[in-house]
Write a protein that holds these residues in place. Structure first.
Motif, short mmCIF file in Angstrom:
data_model
loop_
_atom_site.label_atom_id
_atom_site.label_comp_id
_atom_site.label_asym_id
_atom_site.label_seq_id
_atom_site.Cartn_x
_atom_site.Cartn_y
_atom_site.Cartn_z
N SER A 19 -1.69 2.28 -3.20
CA SER A 19 -2.85 1.40 -3.22
C SER A 19 -3.99 2.07 -3.98
O SER A 19 -3.85 3.20 -4.47
CB SER A 19 -3.29 1.07 -1.80
OG SER A 19 -3.95 2.18 -1.21
N THR A 20 -5.13 1.42 -4.05
CA THR A 20 -6.30 1.99 -4.73
C THR A 20 -7.31 2.56 -3.76
O THR A 20 -8.38 3.00 -4.16
CB THR A 20 -6.98 0.90 -5.58
OG1 THR A 20 -7.33 -0.20 -4.73
CG2 THR A 20 -6.05 0.41 -6.69
N SER A 29 0.79 -1.23 0.00
CA SER A 29 0.00 0.00 0.00
C SER A 29 0.83 1.28 0.00
O SER A 29 0.37 2.31 -0.49
CB SER A 29 -0.93 0.02 1.23
OG SER A 29 -1.78 -1.09 1.25
N PRO A 66 -5.39 7.69 -2.86
CA PRO A 66 -4.54 6.98 -3.83
C PRO A 66 -3.65 7.94 -4.62
O PRO A 66 -4.09 9.02 -5.03
CB PRO A 66 -5.55 6.27 -4.74
CG PRO A 66 -6.76 6.09 -3.87
CD PRO A 66 -6.81 7.31 -2.99
N LYS A 67 -2.38 7.57 -4.77
CA LYS A 67 -1.34 8.33 -5.47
C LYS A 67 -0.91 9.60 -4.74
O LYS A 67 -0.04 10.32 -5.22
CB LYS A 67 -1.78 8.67 -6.90
CG LYS A 67 -2.04 7.45 -7.77
CD LYS A 67 -2.38 7.86 -9.20
CE LYS A 67 -2.62 6.62 -10.07
NZ LYS A 67 -2.95 7.00 -11.47
#
Length: 645
Positions: free
Chosen positions: A543-544, A518, A631-632
């Motif tokens: 992670s998403t 993650s 995320p990101k």
């Protein structure tokens, strides 16, 4: 009979003075009154150096006893190293150094040697042979391991592989009766041996002189109550006992055979270590690290002719800080610091001309991977990529001082004394002495403080620095104090890190990376020309899903700052400083954005000659932020460390 007198080279001067006043001087005073009593004395080089400086008249008294052939002096390693844990070249150098000191100060050519902690290994054979050592003292335990029967212990034996060399076996029973039982208990034991085993021609007692006065309450028992004077008087009146030095016994008592001795020490040491002294380096990774640092410097000095560097190396080999039994030993912070001080001074001596920033990869002995050393004129940083990319040593070279001389809290069998079923009282021991009752050997090692159970916490990891934690949002300061912090549900970032290094004349940088399913962490450590360290941390959610956690950066400083000697919790800090109250060293933390602070003083619960109590080790600090990352998304933090005095 033989008495071993030793103080670690880095012990405080007041401890040297107390040991001299309560043990070494009064023992010699009683011995001088009993000219028929002969024995061997061993003074470690560090103690002999102190005596020569502080009490030179004491040396003249020893010389007088030598001249009337009442006393002989045993050699050994000058700074009391365990000979099996240092290179043979260093062992020979240490023995030669003490033999020369004995000759110069006392006019005596030592032929026998005291073996530190009686730690024997076959690798000692060629060392003693090359140095002309003719005899040493082990324990009856060694001989039993060699296949000698109980009834055959009371003799001298030659050792396989050594020409004209013998060992004497100190009898454990005598170590437990002298001086902890009334004198007639020892005499009755010896009489029983004489009656039951008429072939016994050499009964040996050899032990620490500190038990005769320095151990708690023994000064009153041994000297004020007259135990030693009475014991010597009883020996002088006994016509079936003749006291001898080991040298006399070597010349007059015929050897009873040849033995081969395995790796071993005295029975208690074997119990503490788990059968072999080297097990201490597995039990205490911090001790293993000190040894690896010492061996690394030894290899470097082998190519140097700097005698000051060599002497500092020898001082770093003093055994007391490398192991632990019933005394402070390894757990004594200032003794470990002393080892590092001498290591750093030895390194400084052979690298004094190099002031540029440098980086090198070091493969320590018996290691499977490299660690990183980044150095300039002021600092030396040691980083282990395989242990969470952590800093495990920061040397402030001008002082010199290792600011990360830390220890993890771990279980010791004597912690069971703190359980409610048994409470030991030092007052009870004192009352026994006041009533002229003998005391048991380990009754004097009771519990010296009350309410210790609250400090009974254990660390599942090594208390290094710049360790990054990814913790469950419910984690609190009490969890951190107990080392009970839980990783976030998606995992933490312990383990091996990928690493690249870059070194220029003006700065050195170490780039470390670790990721789980993650998160990805990039950590950069930069050492510039001065005494500043720059650190950059970047976390990215790979992670998403959204991640919620506490991000913590742990530092453990071997500094005793009175302001941090209680648990502490603060919010929204941009800077915080620590100052050691004794050394005066200062550490300033600065942050580009605010962080929260959790901190507590780390105490180990360990035994010492004064009983079981707590010992300060380090100040543990966790700089932390509560984060939510989409995320990101990334979070970055820049931190600076400035070290000064």
């Amino acid at each position: 009979m033989g008495l071993h007198c030793h103080q670690p080279v880095d012990n405080f001067d007041n401890i040297f003075r107390e040991a001299y006043t309560k043990s070494y001087e009064p023992f010699l005073s009683v011995l001088e009154k009993h000219p028929k009593i002969k024995l061997s004395l061993h003074y470690s080089g560090s103690l002999l150096d102190w005596i020569a400086k502080e009490e030179p008249a004491f040396l003249e008294r020893i010389k007088a006893l030598i001249e009337r052939r009442q006393v002989e002096i045993l050699a050994g390693g000058h700074f009391e190293p365990i000979l099996t844990m240092i290179p043979a070249r260093d062992a020979k150098g240490q023995i030669g150094m003490l033999m020369n000191s004995i000759k110069e100060r006392l006019g005596f050519n030592a032929r026998g040697a005291w073996l530190a902690e009686r730690v024997w290994g076959p690798e000692i054979n060629p060392i003693f042979k090359d140095m002309g050592i003719k005899y040493t003292v082990l324990d009856d335990f060694h001989l039993k391991l060699s296949g000698i029967k109980d009834s055959e212990i009371f003799r001298r034996y030659t050792v396989k592989g050594l020409d004209d060399f013998s060992v004497f076996a100190s009898v454990k029973k005598l170590r437990y009766t002298m001086p902890f039982r009334k004198p007639d208990v020892t005499l009755n034991f010896l009489k029983g041996l004489f009656t039951e085993n008429p072939r016994a021609n050499c009964v040996t007692f050899a032990d620490d002189c500190e038990k005769f006065g320095l151990w708690p309450h023994t000064y009153d028992w041994v000297y004020k109550k007259g135990w030693l004077d009475n014991f010597f008087s009883m020996l002088e009146k006994t016509d079936w006992i003749r006291t001898m030095t080991f040298g006399e016994a070597f010349g007059e008592c015929a050897p009873s055979g040849e033995i081969e001795i395995p790796h071993s020490s005295y029975a208690e040491m074997n119990g503490w270590s788990g059968g072999d002294f080297n097990n201490f380096f597995r039990k205490y990774p911090e001790s293993d690290l000190m040894r690896k640092r010492m061996l690394h410097v030894s290899r470097k000095i082998r190519r140097s002719s700097d005698e000051n560097a060599r002497k500092e190396l020898y001082k770093s080999q003093c055994n007391c800080a490398y192991w632990h039994g019933v005394f402070g030993g390894f757990y004594t912070n200032f003794l470990r610091q002393g080892v590092y001080r001498h290591i750093i001074k030895a390194e400084n001596a052979i690298t004094a001309d190099n002031t540029d920033n440098t980086i090198e990869l070091i493969r320590f002995e018996n290691s499977v991977s490299d660690v990183i050393r980044a150095q300039n004129k002021f600092l030396a940083l040691y980083i282990d990529p395989d242990y969470s990319g952590s800093l495990f040593e920061i040397d402030y070279r001008p002082f010199p001082y290792n600011l990360l001389n830390t220890v993890s809290r771990r279980y010791e069998p004597y912690h069971e004394k703190l359980k409610p079923r048994r409470r030991l009282s030092m007052d009870e021991v004192k009352k026994k002495v006041d009533r002229d009752e003998s005391v048991d050997l380990y009754e004097v090692l009771g519990v010296r403080e009350l309410n210790l159970k609250r400090f009974l916490n254990y660390d599942p990891y090594r208390k290094f620095s710049s360790i990054c934690h990814i913790m469950d949002p419910k984690t609190s300061l009490p969890d951190f104090i107990r080392s009970g912090q839980k990783s976030a549900r998606f995992g933490g970032l312990f383990g091996a890190y990928d690493c690249t290094v870059n070194s220029e004349k003006e700065r050195s940088s170490i780039n470390l990376r670790k990721e789980n399913s993650s998160l990805r962490l990039d950590k950069c450590v930069i050492l510039e020309r001065g005494s500043d360290i720059l650190m950059k941390f970047t976390l990215e959610n790979i992670s998403t899903g959204r991640l919620k956690f506490i991000f913590g950066i742990e530092f453990n400083w071997s500094l005793e700052d009175p302001r941090f000697m209680k648990n502490r919790q603060e919010k929204g800090l941009r800077r915080i400083d620590l100052t050691d109250g004794i050394a005066g060293l200062k550490v300033l933390h600065t942050f580009a954005s605010s962080v929260d602070l959790w901190s507590f003083p780390v105490y180990t619960l360990n035994a010492s000659e004064k009983g079981l109590g707590k010992t300060f080790q380090e100040i543990s600090i966790l700089f932390n932020r509560r984060l939510t990352l989409e995320p990101k998304a990334k979070f970055s933090l820049e931190a600076g460390i400035k070290i000064s005095i």
